[in-house]
Scaffold this active site. Structure first.
Site, PDB file in Angstrom:
ATOM      1  N   ARG A   8      -1.920 -17.392  14.310  1.00 28.12           N
ATOM      2  CA  ARG A   8      -0.945 -16.911  13.333  1.00 28.12           C
ATOM      3  C   ARG A   8      -1.083 -17.775  12.082  1.00 28.12           C
ATOM      4  O   ARG A   8      -1.715 -18.825  12.090  1.00 28.12           O
ATOM      5  CB  ARG A   8       0.490 -16.988  13.862  1.00 28.12           C
ATOM      6  CG  ARG A   8       0.804 -16.220  15.129  1.00 28.12           C
ATOM      7  CD  ARG A   8       0.461 -14.735  15.087  1.00 28.12           C
ATOM      8  NE  ARG A   8       1.125 -13.936  14.075  1.00 28.12           N
ATOM      9  CZ  ARG A   8       2.094 -13.052  14.295  1.00 28.12           C
ATOM     10  NH1 ARG A   8       2.549 -12.871  15.525  1.00 28.12           N
ATOM     11  NH2 ARG A   8       2.598 -12.323  13.328  1.00 28.12           N
ATOM     12  N   SER A   9      -0.465 -17.337  10.992  1.00 28.40           N
ATOM     13  CA  SER A   9      -0.571 -18.123   9.754  1.00 28.40           C
ATOM     14  C   SER A   9       0.152 -19.458   9.880  1.00 28.40           C
ATOM     15  O   SER A   9      -0.248 -20.453   9.291  1.00 28.40           O
ATOM     16  CB  SER A   9      -0.042 -17.322   8.566  1.00 28.40           C
ATOM     17  OG  SER A   9       1.268 -16.879   8.830  1.00 28.40           O
ATOM     18  N   LYS A  68      -2.293 -11.423  19.983  1.00 32.37           N
ATOM     19  CA  LYS A  68      -1.459 -12.556  19.582  1.00 32.37           C
ATOM     20  C   LYS A  68      -0.372 -12.731  20.645  1.00 32.37           C
ATOM     21  O   LYS A  68       0.576 -11.937  20.692  1.00 32.37           O
ATOM     22  CB  LYS A  68      -0.811 -12.293  18.217  1.00 32.37           C
ATOM     23  CG  LYS A  68      -1.787 -12.191  17.054  1.00 32.37           C
ATOM     24  CD  LYS A  68      -1.044 -11.794  15.785  1.00 32.37           C
ATOM     25  CE  LYS A  68      -1.965 -11.805  14.570  1.00 32.37           C
ATOM     26  NZ  LYS A  68      -1.272 -11.286  13.360  1.00 32.37           N
ATOM     27  N   LYS A  81     -10.080 -14.842  15.819  1.00 28.30           N
ATOM     28  CA  LYS A  81      -9.660 -15.109  14.439  1.00 28.30           C
ATOM     29  C   LYS A  81      -8.846 -16.391  14.450  1.00 28.30           C
ATOM     30  O   LYS A  81      -7.778 -16.436  15.055  1.00 28.30           O
ATOM     31  CB  LYS A  81      -8.767 -13.975  13.920  1.00 28.30           C
ATOM     32  CG  LYS A  81      -9.489 -12.792  13.348  1.00 28.30           C
ATOM     33  CD  LYS A  81      -8.497 -11.762  12.826  1.00 28.30           C
ATOM     34  CE  LYS A  81      -7.721 -12.266  11.624  1.00 28.30           C
ATOM     35  NZ  LYS A  81      -6.800 -11.251  11.073  1.00 28.30           N
ATOM     36  N   GLU A 121      -4.364 -20.080   5.904  1.00 31.41           N
ATOM     37  CA  GLU A 121      -5.371 -20.112   6.959  1.00 31.41           C
ATOM     38  C   GLU A 121      -6.660 -20.790   6.530  1.00 31.41           C
ATOM     39  O   GLU A 121      -7.694 -20.651   7.180  1.00 31.41           O
ATOM     40  CB  GLU A 121      -5.633 -18.690   7.462  1.00 31.41           C
ATOM     41  CG  GLU A 121      -4.356 -18.082   8.053  1.00 31.41           C
ATOM     42  CD  GLU A 121      -4.514 -16.656   8.521  1.00 31.41           C
ATOM     43  OE1 GLU A 121      -5.629 -16.113   8.399  1.00 31.41           O
ATOM     44  OE2 GLU A 121      -3.534 -16.084   9.017  1.00 31.41           O
ATOM     45  N   ASP A 174      -9.035  -7.827   6.709  1.00 25.50           N
ATOM     46  CA  ASP A 174      -7.691  -7.538   7.226  1.00 25.50           C
ATOM     47  C   ASP A 174      -6.878  -7.093   6.023  1.00 25.50           C
ATOM     48  O   ASP A 174      -6.519  -7.904   5.167  1.00 25.50           O
ATOM     49  CB  ASP A 174      -7.063  -8.774   7.873  1.00 25.50           C
ATOM     50  CG  ASP A 174      -5.617  -8.529   8.310  1.00 25.50           C
ATOM     51  OD1 ASP A 174      -5.143  -7.383   8.198  1.00 25.50           O
ATOM     52  OD2 ASP A 174      -4.958  -9.490   8.744  1.00 25.50           O
ATOM     53  N   ASP A 217      -3.393  -4.475  14.597  1.00 24.86           N
ATOM     54  CA  ASP A 217      -2.586  -5.695  14.768  1.00 24.86           C
ATOM     55  C   ASP A 217      -1.112  -5.305  14.716  1.00 24.86           C
ATOM     56  O   ASP A 217      -0.461  -5.138  15.744  1.00 24.86           O
ATOM     57  CB  ASP A 217      -2.943  -6.717  13.692  1.00 24.86           C
ATOM     58  CG  ASP A 217      -2.017  -7.932  13.710  1.00 24.86           C
ATOM     59  OD1 ASP A 217      -1.337  -8.163  14.728  1.00 24.86           O
ATOM     60  OD2 ASP A 217      -1.958  -8.664  12.697  1.00 24.86           O
ATOM     61  N   GLU A 254      -9.184  -4.444   9.799  1.00 22.44           N
ATOM     62  CA  GLU A 254      -7.940  -4.609  10.566  1.00 22.44           C
ATOM     63  C   GLU A 254      -6.763  -4.050   9.780  1.00 22.44           C
ATOM     64  O   GLU A 254      -6.685  -4.234   8.563  1.00 22.44           O
ATOM     65  CB  GLU A 254      -7.729  -6.099  10.845  1.00 22.44           C
ATOM     66  CG  GLU A 254      -6.453  -6.439  11.580  1.00 22.44           C
ATOM     67  CD  GLU A 254      -6.261  -7.941  11.699  1.00 22.44           C
ATOM     68  OE1 GLU A 254      -5.089  -8.377  11.752  1.00 22.44           O
ATOM     69  OE2 GLU A 254      -7.260  -8.690  11.720  1.00 22.44           O
TER      70      GLU A 254
END
Length: 426
Positions: free
Chosen positions: A367-368, A338, A389, A205, A242, A313, A286
């Site tokens: 997402r990654s 998400k 994010k 990320e 997170d 999450d 998170e």
């Protein structure tokens, strides 16, 4: 009446070099729009199913040709001729067509690609920006970014347990100024890491992935970077974590912190968080506990829920029915959003509305495994989520979302940036 004329899907690549779906929708006026579906690295058990081919001769089994074929055959056949601007109706048709709670037949990646592309095509045909089409006249709020500037856990190959160390630029008048400050902190952090002969390779990320001896050292060096960049720690730029605790837990709900060489139960881990929050200006945690540790979550929420943002999450996986259970048990006070965890744009909207109705903060999230697709930037503004994010100020698939938000801010003649107000209720 605008109707769906054609639908097709193509296997393309995400930011980690894995295959993903690009879905395209063509409307009766020949408007065409496409969308690329993201993919996660650490995923919740209850997420909608991402359909992969499991053919080891292609992409190590990660191909998505089956999902593409589902779009190009079954989905296309049943959706052609439907009214394009009836997003909820089309999404419900997709859900009924699959027939399972988690899109196990068609694949959530197939379904979401079509749902996103349809929204984009309809907005384009009506000559509206996507955020205005989805959010109407009230879509005015630019989200506060949560920038992941040090990566650990499953997002990086290093010794840090916590998955993301983030900064939140709260004390600014505009999104543009907040993003500039964040970029300056990011570059200052790189210099500090270089001075310590630390690795400045980046994770999925865009955050740095150095090796530290424990999970506190990243908080120290990020705090230094904020102040060295000329900003007030806590007041202008705060910290967020997170933890991705589901990756750290065993079957007895003991949490293995290799960085600290400790094994902690839920209550001990919460006590550890309380120490960190007392020492550092951490405003959000998170996935502080495992998605299955609901008793632990209840304790965490009781101990820290009035003081900081506690984001679910893996805990909620953007699922309204799971969120409802959390609301009833007073678990967490915020939810990560998400779309690919749940399957369609309409189901995502349902979850956001439920969260807002019960005063849970919503955090729009990437997402990654991402792409150049900037849908979530518009989506965050459309629903006034207030937070987003989408990685650090590096890697073009992350920057695509920030650049889109800068465009939206310009279109809105500044819009509303709520950084200073975001946590005042706490």
């Amino acid at each position: 009446m605008l109707t769906i004329k054609d639908i097709h899907a193509l296997e393309v690549m995400d930011s980690r070099g894995n295959p993903t779906i690009q879905a395209s929708v063509i409307l009766s006026d020949n408007t065409k729009a496409s969308a690329i579906v993201p993919s996660g690295a650490s995923t919740g058990k209850r997420e909608a199913l991402e359909l992969r081919d499991n053919d080891k001769t292609r992409f190590l089994g990660k191909g998505v040709l089956r999902a593409c074929e589902n779009v190009n055959s079954v989905i296309k056949h049943h959706l052609i001729g439907l009214e394009a601007t009836s997003q909820a109706f089309v999404d419900e048709r997709l859900r009924a067509l699959d027939g399972t709670p988690n899109y196990a037949n068609l694949g959530a990646n197939a379904v979401l690609g079509v749902s996103m592309a349809l929204a984009r095509a309809s907005a384009k045909a009506l000559n509206l920006p996507l955020y205005r089409y989805l959010g109407g006249a009230n879509a005015l709020t630019l989200p506060v970014p949560m920038l992941n500037i040090i990566n650990g856990g499953t997002h990086a190959n290093n010794s840090i347990d916590f998955q993301e160390y983030m900064i939140m630029p709260l004390g600014f008048e505009s999104f543009r100024e907040a993003l500039r400050a964040s970029a300056e902190v990011y570059h200052t952090l790189k210099k500090l890491l270089d001075e310590k002969n630390q690795l400045t390779s980046v994770g999925d990320e865009g955050g740095f992935a150095p090796n530290f001896n424990n999970n506190v050292e990243p908080l120290e060096i990020i705090s230094q970077a904020i102040e060295k960049a000329g900003y007030k720690l806590g007041e202008e730029i705060a910290l967020a974590l997170d933890v991705a605790s589901s990756e750290l837990v065993d079957e007895h709900f003991n949490y293995h912190l290799k960085g600290e060489n400790k094994i902690l139960d839920s209550h001990e881990l919460v006590a550890y968080y309380k120490e960190l929050v007392a020492k550092y200006p951490i405003v959000s945690i998170e996935d502080g506990l495992s998605e299955d540790d609901w008793e632990g979550w209840a304790f965490l929420s009781k101990e820290l829920g009035r003081q900081i943002q506690l984001v679910g999450d893996d805990l909620f996986v953007t699922n309204a029915s799971i969120l409802q259970k959390g609301i009833e048990k007073n678990i967490a006070n915020a939810i990560l959003i998400k779309p690919n965890q749940i399957g369609t744009i309409s189901e995502t909207l349902e979850t956001i509305r439920l969260a807002k109705h019960h005063a849970y903060q919503c955090v729009m999230s990437h997402r990654s495994g991402e792409s150049e697709d900037s849908f979530i930037a518009d989506f965050a503004v459309a629903l006034n989520t207030g937070e987003i994010k989408t990685g650090s100020t590096a890697r073009s698939e992350r920057i695509a979302k920030y650049n889109r938000l800068l465009e939206i801010e310009h279109e809105l003649k500044g819009g509303i940036y709520i950084g200073k107000e975001l946590f005042k209720h706490g």
